[in-house]
Structures are given as structure tokens and as C-alpha cells.
Design a protein around this motif. Sequence first.
Motif, mmCIF file in Angstrom:
data_model
loop_
_atom_site.group_PDB
_atom_site.id
_atom_site.type_symbol
_atom_site.label_atom_id
_atom_site.label_comp_id
_atom_site.label_asym_id
_atom_site.label_seq_id
_atom_site.Cartn_x
_atom_site.Cartn_y
_atom_site.Cartn_z
ATOM 1 N N PRO A 19 1.412 82.831 -6.223
ATOM 2 C CA PRO A 19 2.278 81.866 -7.090
ATOM 3 C C PRO A 19 1.689 81.128 -8.176
ATOM 4 O O PRO A 19 2.208 80.955 -9.385
ATOM 5 C CB PRO A 19 3.042 81.222 -5.951
ATOM 6 C CG PRO A 19 2.675 82.015 -4.799
ATOM 7 C CD PRO A 19 1.390 82.658 -5.019
ATOM 8 N N LEU A 20 0.386 80.676 -8.019
ATOM 9 C CA LEU A 20 -0.192 79.689 -9.068
ATOM 10 C C LEU A 20 -0.558 80.665 -10.126
ATOM 11 O O LEU A 20 -0.569 80.092 -11.128
ATOM 12 C CB LEU A 20 -1.301 78.904 -8.303
ATOM 13 C CG LEU A 20 -1.952 77.755 -9.207
ATOM 14 C CD1 LEU A 20 -0.934 76.645 -9.397
ATOM 15 C CD2 LEU A 20 -3.162 77.174 -8.406
ATOM 16 N N LEU A 21 -0.979 81.852 -9.807
ATOM 17 C CA LEU A 21 -1.295 82.674 -10.889
ATOM 18 C C LEU A 21 -0.235 82.990 -11.890
ATOM 19 O O LEU A 21 -0.275 82.901 -13.212
ATOM 20 C CB LEU A 21 -2.007 83.835 -10.391
ATOM 21 C CG LEU A 21 -2.103 85.042 -11.501
ATOM 22 C CD1 LEU A 21 -3.145 84.405 -12.551
ATOM 23 C CD2 LEU A 21 -2.433 86.296 -10.736
ATOM 24 N N LYS A 55 -6.515 74.794 -12.424
ATOM 25 C CA LYS A 55 -6.237 74.641 -11.081
ATOM 26 C C LYS A 55 -6.328 76.049 -10.398
ATOM 27 O O LYS A 55 -6.621 76.257 -9.221
ATOM 28 C CB LYS A 55 -4.909 74.180 -10.847
ATOM 29 C CG LYS A 55 -4.533 74.102 -9.184
ATOM 30 C CD LYS A 55 -3.455 72.982 -9.167
ATOM 31 C CE LYS A 55 -3.057 72.639 -7.779
ATOM 32 N NZ LYS A 55 -3.515 71.676 -7.108
ATOM 33 N N TRP A 56 -5.778 76.948 -10.836
ATOM 34 C CA TRP A 56 -6.006 78.270 -10.427
ATOM 35 C C TRP A 56 -7.192 78.883 -10.053
ATOM 36 O O TRP A 56 -7.457 79.487 -9.036
ATOM 37 C CB TRP A 56 -4.908 79.416 -11.341
ATOM 38 C CG TRP A 56 -5.085 80.920 -10.903
ATOM 39 C CD1 TRP A 56 -4.765 81.250 -9.782
ATOM 40 C CD2 TRP A 56 -6.051 81.818 -11.562
ATOM 41 N NE1 TRP A 56 -4.917 82.717 -9.642
ATOM 42 C CE2 TRP A 56 -5.645 82.996 -10.737
ATOM 43 C CE3 TRP A 56 -6.746 81.893 -12.481
ATOM 44 C CZ2 TRP A 56 -6.382 84.157 -11.102
ATOM 45 C CZ3 TRP A 56 -7.401 82.925 -12.890
ATOM 46 C CH2 TRP A 56 -7.443 84.377 -11.988
ATOM 47 N N LYS A 67 -8.706 76.896 -7.022
ATOM 48 C CA LYS A 67 -8.219 77.360 -5.898
ATOM 49 C C LYS A 67 -8.914 78.902 -5.410
ATOM 50 O O LYS A 67 -9.087 79.153 -4.191
ATOM 51 C CB LYS A 67 -6.632 77.616 -5.824
ATOM 52 C CG LYS A 67 -6.128 76.172 -5.920
ATOM 53 C CD LYS A 67 -5.629 75.660 -5.138
ATOM 54 C CE LYS A 67 -4.682 76.307 -4.039
ATOM 55 N NZ LYS A 67 -4.105 75.908 -2.829
ATOM 56 N N THR A 68 -9.006 79.764 -6.598
ATOM 57 C CA THR A 68 -9.725 81.024 -6.389
ATOM 58 C C THR A 68 -11.074 80.890 -5.894
ATOM 59 O O THR A 68 -11.388 81.541 -5.035
ATOM 60 C CB THR A 68 -9.516 82.010 -7.738
ATOM 61 O OG1 THR A 68 -8.260 82.016 -8.057
ATOM 62 C CG2 THR A 68 -10.028 83.174 -7.571
ATOM 63 N N CYS A 100 2.553 79.558 -18.191
ATOM 64 C CA CYS A 100 2.323 78.295 -18.938
ATOM 65 C C CYS A 100 1.397 78.960 -20.345
ATOM 66 O O CYS A 100 1.514 78.406 -21.329
ATOM 67 C CB CYS A 100 1.200 77.401 -18.424
ATOM 68 S SG CYS A 100 2.178 76.330 -17.163
ATOM 69 N N ILE A 148 2.543 80.919 -12.212
ATOM 70 C CA ILE A 148 2.743 79.520 -12.948
ATOM 71 C C ILE A 148 1.617 79.552 -14.311
ATOM 72 O O ILE A 148 2.364 79.248 -15.372
ATOM 73 C CB ILE A 148 2.486 78.466 -12.157
ATOM 74 C CG1 ILE A 148 3.729 78.381 -11.276
ATOM 75 C CG2 ILE A 148 2.563 77.189 -12.880
ATOM 76 C CD1 ILE A 148 3.623 77.397 -10.073
ATOM 77 N N ALA A 149 0.525 79.716 -13.839
ATOM 78 C CA ALA A 149 -0.565 79.866 -14.915
ATOM 79 C C ALA A 149 -0.163 80.852 -16.064
ATOM 80 O O ALA A 149 -0.434 80.356 -17.322
ATOM 81 C CB ALA A 149 -1.946 80.017 -14.401
ATOM 82 N N ASN A 209 -2.760 82.927 -3.617
ATOM 83 C CA ASN A 209 -2.960 82.128 -4.885
ATOM 84 C C ASN A 209 -1.958 82.927 -6.054
ATOM 85 O O ASN A 209 -1.855 82.272 -7.255
ATOM 86 C CB ASN A 209 -4.356 82.160 -5.453
ATOM 87 C CG ASN A 209 -5.316 81.237 -4.888
ATOM 88 O OD1 ASN A 209 -5.004 80.290 -4.237
ATOM 89 N ND2 ASN A 209 -6.432 81.789 -4.653
ATOM 90 N N PRO A 237 -2.923 74.362 -15.208
ATOM 91 C CA PRO A 237 -2.520 75.245 -14.366
ATOM 92 C C PRO A 237 -3.550 76.408 -14.273
ATOM 93 O O PRO A 237 -4.074 76.728 -12.990
ATOM 94 C CB PRO A 237 -1.186 75.902 -14.737
ATOM 95 C CG PRO A 237 -0.755 74.954 -15.575
ATOM 96 C CD PRO A 237 -1.637 74.127 -16.356
#
Length: 181
Positions: free
Chosen positions: A33-35, A73-74, A77-78, A41, A37-38, A31, A70
Motif C-alpha cells: 500500500p505504501l508503494l 518512507k517506503w 520501511k522496505t 505521488c 501511495i509513493a 509495504n 512517501p
Amino acid sequence: HLIFQKLSYNQLKFKIMEKVKVTLKPSQWVNFPLLLIALGCGYLFAVITFGEYGKEHPNIIVVTWIFLIPFVKWIWKTLKIHCWSFYMDEDSEIIIEEKGVFSVTTVQIQYFRIKPVRVSKPFFMRLVGISNVHIATSEPFKPYLVLYAIRDGDQWAMFCKEMAKYKRQSMGIREMDFHHF
């Protein structure tokens, strides 16, 4: 948690005979990469919202929702990764996969039903020392199991292969595949 060393085949065979009760959980590194991005943002949200002079942006509600997605979503997913686990128990002779945040799905795969085992290490996962173990099975409801984002994937793949061989021999089961008649 089981710690693997570099073992010879005979040492590994002896280790397999020991009772194994392990819970594997996927790594939260997937997770990351998504973190990023979040967080990016969130930074853009702060810059756009409060601008140079600290005034609020005229369309603050629209901007908030665009940059909040984002983060949501993070978090989701977590939670999904946190609620996903694999239990390997030699006494019950099965691998159990349990996953789900609100609705939980449990799948049991007997060791003797394990077919080929493959390890994949995508680039990002290799950087942080995790891998995916792909297990093909002869289970009717779960023909394919992935031990996702686990540490020591090579050793767990070898463990699964050896346990499948050992259980087949101890139960007197012979593996047969029928393809394209």
C-alpha cells in the motif's frame, strides 16, 4: 524453506522431532500500500512539475519535498522489513528475533517459555497469503513476540505450541500461572 502439508497430529509430532533450522523473514507485501501511495505521488509530482507545456513549476523545491517524503518512507520501511528475521533452531532450543537497520536488536526466547499462541490474518494479508503469529511468553525482557507477515502462519503457530509442549515434557518443566492474588 520449510513447506507444510496438511498433516495429522501424529505426523506433525514426528515432523517436530526432526531437526528444524529455519529462517523466516517478513513478507514485503506489507509495504505494497505504501508503494502504491509513493507511485501515485510520483505521478502527481510529474504532472505538477512539468504541467501541460513542459514548463517547470515555480515552486519546484517545495513540490519536490512534498512528493519525495512517501518514497523515502517506503524505502525505509522496505529496509526495516528486509533486516528483520526470525530464526528457529531446535538444537539451541530457542527462537531468535533479529531486527534493525543500523542498530540491531536480538531477542532469544526459549521454547519452553512459550505460553498461548494466536494467529491473526488482517484482510490485506489474507489476500496475499500471509499472517501474524502472536506468541505470549514468560520471558522477562520480551513477554510478547510477533512473527510478523509470514507465510504458513497457522502451521508455524502449531509448530511453536507443539515445541513448547515437547520441551516442557523433555525438561520436566511444569507451567504455572499466578494471577490476581
